[in-house]
Write an enzyme that holds these catalytic residues in place. Structure first.
Site, PDB file in Angstrom:
ATOM      1  N   LYS A 113       0.822  -1.217   0.000  1.00  0.00           N
ATOM      2  CA  LYS A 113       0.000   0.000   0.000  1.00  0.00           C
ATOM      3  C   LYS A 113       0.850   1.259   0.000  1.00  0.00           C
ATOM      4  O   LYS A 113       0.409   2.311  -0.462  1.00  0.00           O
ATOM      5  CB  LYS A 113      -0.957  -0.010   1.187  1.00  0.00           C
ATOM      6  CG  LYS A 113      -2.048  -1.059   1.038  1.00  0.00           C
ATOM      7  CD  LYS A 113      -3.185  -0.852   2.018  1.00  0.00           C
ATOM      8  CE  LYS A 113      -4.352  -1.771   1.730  1.00  0.00           C
ATOM      9  NZ  LYS A 113      -4.045  -3.209   1.947  1.00  0.00           N
TER      10      LYS A 113
HETATM   11  C1  LIG Z   1      -4.662  -4.272   1.335  1.00  0.00           C
HETATM   12  C2  LIG Z   1      -3.953  -5.578   1.248  1.00  0.00           C
HETATM   13  C3  LIG Z   1      -4.368  -6.600   0.366  1.00  0.00           C
HETATM   14  C4  LIG Z   1      -5.608  -6.484  -0.486  1.00  0.00           C
HETATM   15  O1  LIG Z   1      -5.483  -5.533  -1.499  1.00  0.00           O
HETATM   16  P1  LIG Z   1      -6.794  -4.956  -2.228  1.00  0.00           P
HETATM   17  O2  LIG Z   1      -6.299  -3.835  -3.049  1.00  0.00           O
HETATM   18  O3  LIG Z   1      -7.707  -4.497  -1.120  1.00  0.00           O
HETATM   19  O4  LIG Z   1      -7.396  -6.059  -3.020  1.00  0.00           O
HETATM   20  C5  LIG Z   1      -3.616  -7.759   0.307  1.00  0.00           C
HETATM   21  N1  LIG Z   1      -2.518  -7.931   1.077  1.00  0.00           N
HETATM   22  C6  LIG Z   1      -2.089  -6.976   1.927  1.00  0.00           C
HETATM   23  C7  LIG Z   1      -0.894  -7.243   2.762  1.00  0.00           C
HETATM   24  C8  LIG Z   1      -2.786  -5.768   2.049  1.00  0.00           C
HETATM   25  O5  LIG Z   1      -2.356  -4.830   2.913  1.00  0.00           O
END
Ligand SMILES: *Cc1c(COP(=O)(O)O)cnc(C)c1O
Length: 474
Positions: A113
């Site tokens: 993220k």
């Molecule tokens: C947010 C997140 C996801 C999921 O991603 P999306 O964009 O919500 O599908 C998967 N793995 C981790 C570690 C995350 O922080």
């Protein structure tokens, strides 16, 4: 480039108009009017570019209301080796069996993220300064989103962050990561309740339109178009690293597949956008954990959101979702951008009945978008982490393990499979120890963070209390 709502009632908006917004006023999500096309020659020309240079080429196709030199400066400031641990930002690590990890988790909070959120922080600061405005970002988190937002917005001028989290329910590491921040503009609020209570408070405050306007409340959640756009870049970067230069050959471009651990459908939606732009992606492999709303959809054509009490608490907690907030974007493309059909499915279908089923003709079209799916369980994660450690000497986190497990079910000869690494194992140490009996390595900057002084307040699960706190600290 202009942006439109999936539900059709908000059209012709510019990038800087939608940047600070969440949902469109009609309740839909913003999409670009069309996807710019990247042809083979352009792709080849991008091969030698650095990550920030590639990001600039791609973002310029969608952002025409920030002067190019300023956009380039914002991108260069974001994607630096000092922030992401490697000048390539998203380097590949081959695992064998035709599987390649794309490392996206070496940013400040050790999850993918950061790649989008760090850019969003700089874009927000730029746009707010241009408008001479301030913003109070209000969010709810059960872990990764909140910390990524705080590390992206700490110390930014004109921005305060009010982040709600369920008291005592994050992992000790996640809590330490957030609560140890001492920046004056970061406010951690531990709510006496569960994650849903936190989210309900954010909704209640956002629905109080007078308060929202008076206190300039905004969000940075995963439906933000700029976040999604930033994620498109690493699909291109992964593709270009995994394929050889074309040289004089004029044959078809090589294909690559991507496997994506998914929750809110943000990450894989960026892959869908990249594919719509012409990036030669064979399969988009969607992986879920036990919360298999999306896997069920791609297997059956029925999208059935879950109730809170039907949502499992798993060892890949960032994928524990009952409803995928970005999913409407894909459905909009699937139904040919027909706003009436999107409204029928998401307004009446999900809104009233909690589920919708595609028509036969719509179902037939899904395969043409490259999606396949699968799900995994705690036992699968443990086995995948152990196997990957044993055979390749690599320790992966629980979410990446979900992706890798499902990726293996969709391997095709001659097509490299890039698995997106969404977090580092250090964030989920207990499950790693369960799988391989050793503590995952922790980056130097994160050692001992549990012992740092903490800055947070606690509050009952009441929107009024949170609103009062905002008025006193904004
Ligand atoms: C947010 C997140 C996801 C999921 O991603 P999306 O964009 O919500 O599908 C998967 N793995 C981790 C570690 C995350 O922080």
């Amino acid at each position: 480039m202009k942006y439109v709502s999936t539900r059709g009632d908000a059209g012709g908006r510019r990038f800087s108009e939608i940047l600070l917004e969440g949902l469109a006023p009609d309740g839909g999500l913003y999409l670009p009017e069309r996807y710019p096309q990247v042809d083979a020659e352009t792709l080849e020309r991008w091969r030698g570019l650095s990550y920030p240079a590639l990001a600039f080429e791609l973002l310029s196709l969608y952002i025409d209301d920030i002067p190019p030199a300023e956009l380039r400066a914002l991108i260069d400031k974001t994607y630096r080796a000092e922030v992401f641990g490697d000048a390539r930002i998203a380097p590949l690590a081959p695992l064998g069996d035709g599987i390649i990890l794309e490392r996206l988790s070496n940013g400040p909070t050790l999850a993918f993220k950061d790649v989008a959120m760090q850019l969003l922080g700089n874009l927000f600061e730029y746009e707010l300064k241009r408008r001479a405005e301030t913003l109070n970002v209000l969010g709810a988190t059960s872990g990764d989103t909140g910390s990524a937002a705080e590390y992206a917005l700490r110390g930014k001028r004109g921005i305060n962050v009010f982040m709600l989290s369920p008291q005592g329910r994050m992992s000790p590491f996640q809590q330490a990561q957030m609560f140890s921040l001492q920046d004056a503009n970061i406010h951690n609020i531990a709510i006496d309740g569960v994650f849903d209570d936190c989210q309900d408070i954010v909704k209640a405050v956002s629905n109080d339109l007078a308060f929202k306007r008076r206190w300039r409340i905004g969000t940075v959640n995963s439906i933000n178009w700029a976040r999604l756009l930033a994620q498109v870049v690493y699909y291109f970067a992964g593709y270009l690293q995994a394929t050889p230069a074309r040289g004089a050959s004029r044959g078809p471009l090589p294909l690559v597949s991507f496997a994506v651990p998914s929750g809110n459908f943000g990450n894989i939606c960026a892959g869908h956008v990249a594919r719509m732009m012409g990036l030669p992606i064979r399969r988009l492999v969607l992986a879920t954990n036990e919360n298999n709303v999306l896997d069920e959809f791609f297997r059956t054509g029925t999208y059935r959101v879950r109730r809170g009490d039907e949502t499992h608490e798993t060892s890949s907690p960032s994928m524990d979702i009952s409803k995928a907030s970005n999913f409407e974007r894909f459905i909009s493309d699937l139904v040919g951008r027909d706003p009436g059909r999107v409204k029928a499915l998401f307004g009446d279908g999900v809104g009233r009945k909690g589920a919708f089923t595609l028509s036969a003709a719509e179902s037939d079209r899904v395969a043409g978008f490259g999606f396949v799916s699968g799900s995994s369980t705690h036992a699968d994660r443990i086995a995948t982490i152990a196997d990957t450690h044993h055979r390749f000497g690599t320790v992966i986190d629980t979410h990446t393990a979900d992706g890798l497990k499902v990726a293996r079910e969709h391997l095709e000869p001659g097509v490299p499979m890039i698995v997106l690494e969404t977090a580092l194992p250090a964030k989920f140490a207990a499950t790693i120890v369960e799988a391989i009996g050793i503590e995952p390595p922790r980056p130097a900057a994160m050692r001992g963070i549990e012992d740092l002084p903490r800055r947070f307040v606690t509050m009952p699960a009441e929107a009024g209390a949170v609103q009062r706190f905002i008025t006193e600290n904004a």
